[in-house]
Design an enzyme around this catalytic site. Structure first.
Site, short mmCIF file in Angstrom:
data_model
loop_
_atom_site.label_atom_id
_atom_site.label_comp_id
_atom_site.label_asym_id
_atom_site.label_seq_id
_atom_site.Cartn_x
_atom_site.Cartn_y
_atom_site.Cartn_z
N ASP A 1 0.82 -1.21 0.00
CA ASP A 1 0.00 0.00 0.00
C ASP A 1 0.85 1.26 0.00
O ASP A 1 2.03 1.24 0.35
CB ASP A 1 -0.91 0.02 1.23
CG ASP A 1 -0.10 -0.10 2.51
OD1 ASP A 1 0.89 -0.84 2.53
OD2 ASP A 1 -0.46 0.56 3.50
N GLU A 2 0.22 2.35 -0.39
CA GLU A 2 0.73 3.70 -0.18
C GLU A 2 2.18 3.89 -0.62
O GLU A 2 3.01 4.38 0.14
CB GLU A 2 0.58 4.08 1.32
CG GLU A 2 -0.85 4.07 1.76
CD GLU A 2 -1.03 4.42 3.24
OE1 GLU A 2 -2.07 4.99 3.59
OE2 GLU A 2 -0.11 4.11 4.04
N VAL A 3 2.47 3.53 -1.85
CA VAL A 3 3.78 3.84 -2.42
C VAL A 3 3.70 5.25 -2.99
O VAL A 3 2.90 5.52 -3.88
CB VAL A 3 4.15 2.84 -3.53
CG1 VAL A 3 5.45 3.24 -4.19
CG2 VAL A 3 4.21 1.43 -2.96
#
Lengths: 690, 690
Positions: free
Chosen positions: B327-329
């Site tokens: 997630d959330e790169v």
């Protein structure tokens, strides 16, 4: 020591003044505020101005003598400070003493095995920039760290230690608690959390009562039938014993095992009936009391057995003392045994007492061979025994003084039986050097080494044992540590409240178990009305409870009496308020509304509690108590009406109330309604003009 | 199954009726009473007459398939029954099924490694003479034992299980809780006590978020700089991991580790900067948010490293699934890196998404080599990945439905973020097969395996994490276990109260930590006025708190907002009472005195609290909240006067109150006063004729 640098010097005489002054907010008063929470009260306090801030930059440096026990004591201290403040704190590391918040300086090692000769003193000097804790030994450092934790305060700016100087050492070198895991099994976590509590109030002896008619509670590798057949599988393994001993040593506490002989030994005989004075077979005793089974001191084969058992146990317990019990020998089996009678006649032993003394002398020789000194209950006192024994007196100061005059050392337990369910105040007022001991010479007084509170476990299980030990134990700990002059009861109660809270945070369960036990009684109903009743109750005192119904080992201790606390804070506070209200007209005016609110709650509680009682087989027996509380409260309200109106009640009202006040004193209950004396005072006061 | 023998048969449709009926005392109603405490609600209940008494003669017999896990489950069950009743109970021994109170019959073994395919069903049949619990596997037996414990009841005669028959199995096979020991360290006892809680409400997946920017929390023997430089020394040793996995398996719970990649990896790079997309050096991240540090998937050397780490971790965690986060790169370091840009161009990767998918594909191959299936957050969803992956959706049912249509399996977490501080009701109303997922075909719906609640730990420490998980988690557990039709919110709250109490008895601290935290705020003052304020507060919702002030890893979480509970029971109950009072004139008359008493307490609290606020640096920020509560209560009292008198207030009063009601909505506070909506309703109601 730099007492002269401080702004105010306060020795022993001033202490009670400090400790009863009211709590004032504000910075200047911080040292006074802080000292207000100390328990036991230190030997000497000097207050100052200002404070040492505790924030995220907090650190501890250890200088001087170093050992792992000091490092772990500091680590525990930091964790508790973290818990107290909620500020994350790194582990203490060997740091720069110049920059540390607290410098801890230890001068040297303790004895390899802690003894009564230990130097437990410490000096704590807190200045606005730094605190310094110095002590000759790790033991003193540990005591000082406990004092520091009691000094943590919050004000409008920060967490802080007040600027203060404390020079402290104990009044008595033997300050103990006896735990009995025999009557009701108390597993290792109960023992450990109570050791934590002991350390927090500077106690230093755990007396571990390990064998009884109801159980032999230590693993014996030499005689495995001792614990194997004598404990229902509930015993401490030798590894656990070593764990407890190490845990206690880490916290500055000696562990003295008691193997009660020659009586209180039924559990030994289940596996080894040949030790007994009467033929077996024997069973683990399931009831409470004094029983006849007893070792047979006339059998020569007893002594090699005891030599081996004591030798094995002596290896587990490094303390120089070994408790051999020696109490409550009924003597029946000795009198009934022709071989014992023949032995006594042959050896010119005129009575049971002499026969018992013979046994103790033999025991004494065995202990000496294993490098142990004997400690036992009053009954062991006999001129034939060496002077290095310690007599633990359940009989009282007279017995203690008699021993001291004869050259024997003693400790007091009379007045400190926690299972008697007495108030903290009553325990607090007991003093080992009081009564008959007060007239001893200084040399004789020096033979009275302190005392131990006793937690006999006929009526406690792990769930409620803490509530029977704490917080009352802290009041006894203060008696044993603090100067004799420290004896203001109100101030003790005020400080006890803080100590009680801290003890719960430390892991004791004397507070948290209460709502759990009440909820069990309430079933799935709301617990509040049960609590209102329970809050003003106390269990019956001394040994009364055992006479109220049939109790045995497996009788559930899940009833109202088991949940109630030994001392009702609510009733004590109400009683104090009534005393004040009856003291003057202005106090009466000021306090009456609050008294009425409280009495309203009690009066109305019976109606709220009734559906819960009706639906709980455990609680229904409390119906008379619940109704009596309501009736007493109604009486109190009526009495207040008379008192406030200045109108005297008529005789029939008074007669009716007096009858009512007699009612709750009559069992079948196992609980007492503790507001009764205060209500009685209100009724009495109706006759007086206000 | 002998449903026809019972006196009443009740399927799914009747259930809500049973569960909202009022609690009646008396014997006949016992089965109804007992069922009233079940949570999660079983699939099928049939009530009967009578009860099975629980007394000192209680025993359990195990028949059929035997294994150590069943024996220890029974032992735990007996210990909890002992705790619940206060009746001493011997360990369960292989006894005569004919004479046992409960016969437990297990038909066979579970899978060696528990999976979504496990049969978790059980049948429980309680008759007046004996109860029988049967299940195809130990897992079903464990669930049935939890149900039994919830059925324990007290009446006027005894402790008892009601006569009842339950046939139960879960609606979803994946019912999880995610714990994050990375943002704030949560040691092993936190994990274990939460596993106990999970088992009590029949959850079966612990998702253990083990690596983050703020910490790499597992010992790696192959790459010791991972935990050695990436955890501040706060990590789980491999022995502890094995201990947790075994502890969870003993309780029917799978453990799925998450190693979040390629983002959320700053802690990896402290020791191994060569894995990163941008040059180091790297530090453990000390703040909260989405950060740029990210693995460099273009480096071929990354893959052998990950192969080794994943291989090492795969050995520790037997579950077939392995969570790779995903997630959330932020993508910033990828965009900034010329070598990565060149790699993407060379491989025709049009955007960051394709580059990320390339990484996931490589990861997928590594996982397959180690016999693991992939689970990750929404972002991993990509047609290139095999269909055996599981997508954990923080985005919601739309995302889940899209995956299901494409053939991917999914679980829901959206709506179940415990750190958002929402009500149990709001979590309870979330359903994985609701909204966009409701229109899926049955085949597609079968790909939605359940869900997980997430406890992200930016604002929790071990002291208060339980209060953020429990009891709300139990409402989510019911959604995942019980039939979809079970959704009465009031009834959920009623049962949640019992579950919450039982969870605390099991060792969770969601209740007991509250007074401790409040006392810290109150310092040495009385805690009661602080509690009165705190009881009606809730922390701000969603991510609001992070914006209120500077927070970092070591910011103490010791303020009022940290003590307040995510959901104010006091405010919810007050709100319900106001709703009822405004519903009819008779209800108003009946409830007004009680509303006034409560409002009086709130109105007067500000004056009581002021000296405490003034003396506590931690609490003084609460002054506006305290004053607002008093003002709101005063408004409520005035509004009640208007409503009861039937006299309309003048415009200026209304205008003044409306302004007042707006005030507390404006921070700088981090807490909300939850009685505001109810006070608003009272003010609105003054305009209506009663």
């Amino acid at each position: 020591m730099q007492l002269h640098k401080m702004t105010g010097v306060m020795g022993l005489v001033l202490l009670p003044v400090l400790l009863t002054c009211t709590l004032e907010p504000g910075r200047a008063a911080m040292a006074n505020r802080a000292a207000l929470h100390l328990m036991p009260v230190p030997a000497r306090i000097t207050t100052g101005e200002g404070k040492l801030v505790i924030d995220a930059g907090f650190s501890v440096a250890l200088t001087g003598y170093q050992e792992p026990r000091l490092v772990s004591a500091l680590e525990r201290f930091v964790r508790r400070l973290e818990q107290r403040t909620g500020i994350p704190m790194p582990a203490p590391v060997p740091g720069d003493p110049g920059r540390a918040t607290i410098v801890v300086q230890c001068e040297g090692a303790d004895e390899a095995v802690q003894s009564v000769r230990a130097d437990e003193s410490y000096v704590l000097e807190i200045k606005p920039q730094q605190a310094k804790l110095t002590a000759p030994t790790p033991l003193g450092i540990m005591h000082g760290l406990e004092t520091l934790l009691q000094l943590v305060d919050t004000d409008s700016e920060s967490f802080a230690f007040a600027v203060i100087q404390i020079q402290d050492q104990p009044r008595f070198p033997w300050r103990g608690l006896m735990l009995d895991p025999c009557r009701h099994w108390q597993p290792i976590d109960v023992i450990k959390r109570n050791i934590d509590g002991m350390a927090a109030v500077k106690l230093n002896v755990l007396h571990w009562h390990l064998s009884e008619d109801q159980g032999f509670r230590v693993e014996s590798k030499l005689f495995p039938k001792l614990h194997g057949m004598g404990s229902d599988g509930k015993y401490f393994s030798q590894d656990q014993v070593r764990e407890v001993v190490a845990y206690a040593r880490e916290r500055g506490i000696r562990v003295i095992p008691e193997f009660d002989m020659p009586g209180h030994t039924a559990a030994w005989f289940v596996g080894y009936p040949e030790l007994a004075s009467a033929p077996g077979p024997y069973m683990i005793e399931r009831h409470w009391g004094i029983f006849d089974p007893c070792m047979d001191p006339s059998k020569e084969s007893l002594y090699p057995f005891l030599d081996a058992v004591i030798g094995e146990m002596a290896q587990l317990f490094p303390d120089e003392y070994f408790h051999i019990g020696g109490d409550e020998v009924s003597g029946k089996h000795w009198k009934d045994s022709p071989t014992i009678q023949a032995f006594m006649a042959k050896n010119n032993q005129k009575d049971i007492g002499e026969f018992h003394a013979y046994f103790n002398k033999r025991l004494s020789a065995i202990l000496t061979r294993h490098n142990k000194k004997m400690i036992g209950w009053d009954e062991i006192l006999h001129p034939d025994l060496p002077k290095n024994i310690v007599v633990q007196s359940w009989r009282g100061q007279a017995s203690l003084a008699e021993g001291a005059r004869k050259g024997f050392t003693g400790i007091l337990s009379n007045g400190w039986y926690l299972d008697h369910m007495l108030t903290a105040a009553s325990h607090y007022q007991v003093d080992p050097l009081d009564k008959q001991a007060a007239s001893l010479s200084d040399e004789e007084k020096a033979r009275i080494w302190g005392g131990e509170a006793c937690m006999w476990s006929e009526f406690v299980v792990p769930e409620n044992i803490d509530s029977r030990v704490w917080p009352r134990m802290a009041a006894i700990a203060e008696r044993l540590w603090s100067p004799q002059e420290v004896k203001d009861v109100d101030d003790m109660y005020r400080r006890l409240e803080f100590v009680s809270r801290d003890l719960e945070a430390l892991g004791l369960t004397h507070r948290s178990s209460y709502p759990v036990m009440l909820q069990r009684l309430a079933g799935n109903h709301a617990v509040e009305p049960v609590r209102i009743l329970s809050d003003v109750l106390e269990p019956v005192k001394f040994y009364t409870r055992g006479g109220t119904r049939e109790y045995a080992s497996f009788t559930p201790l899940n009833r109202l009496v088991d949940a109630t606390r030994p001392e009702s804070d609510a009733a004590r506070r109400f009683g104090r308020a009534v005393d004040r209200a009856l003291g003057s007209k202005s106090e009466l005016q000021a306090l009456a509304p609050q008294l009425r609110r409280q009495l309203d709650v009690w009066r109305d509680n019976s109606a709220r509690l009734k559906p819960i009682l009706d639906d709980s087989f455990l609680l229904k027996e409390a119906a008379p108590l619940s109704e009596a509380l309501s009736a007493l409260a109604a009486t109190g309200l009526q009495a207040l009406d008379y008192i406030e109106s200045g109108k005297a009640p008529d005789e029939s009202w008074l007669a009716h109330q007096k009858a009512l006040l007699e009612q709750p004193k009559k069992p079948p209950t196992e609980c007492l309604i503790m507001i009764l004396p205060a209500i009685n005072k209100l009724v009495q006061a109706t006759a007086v003009k206000h």
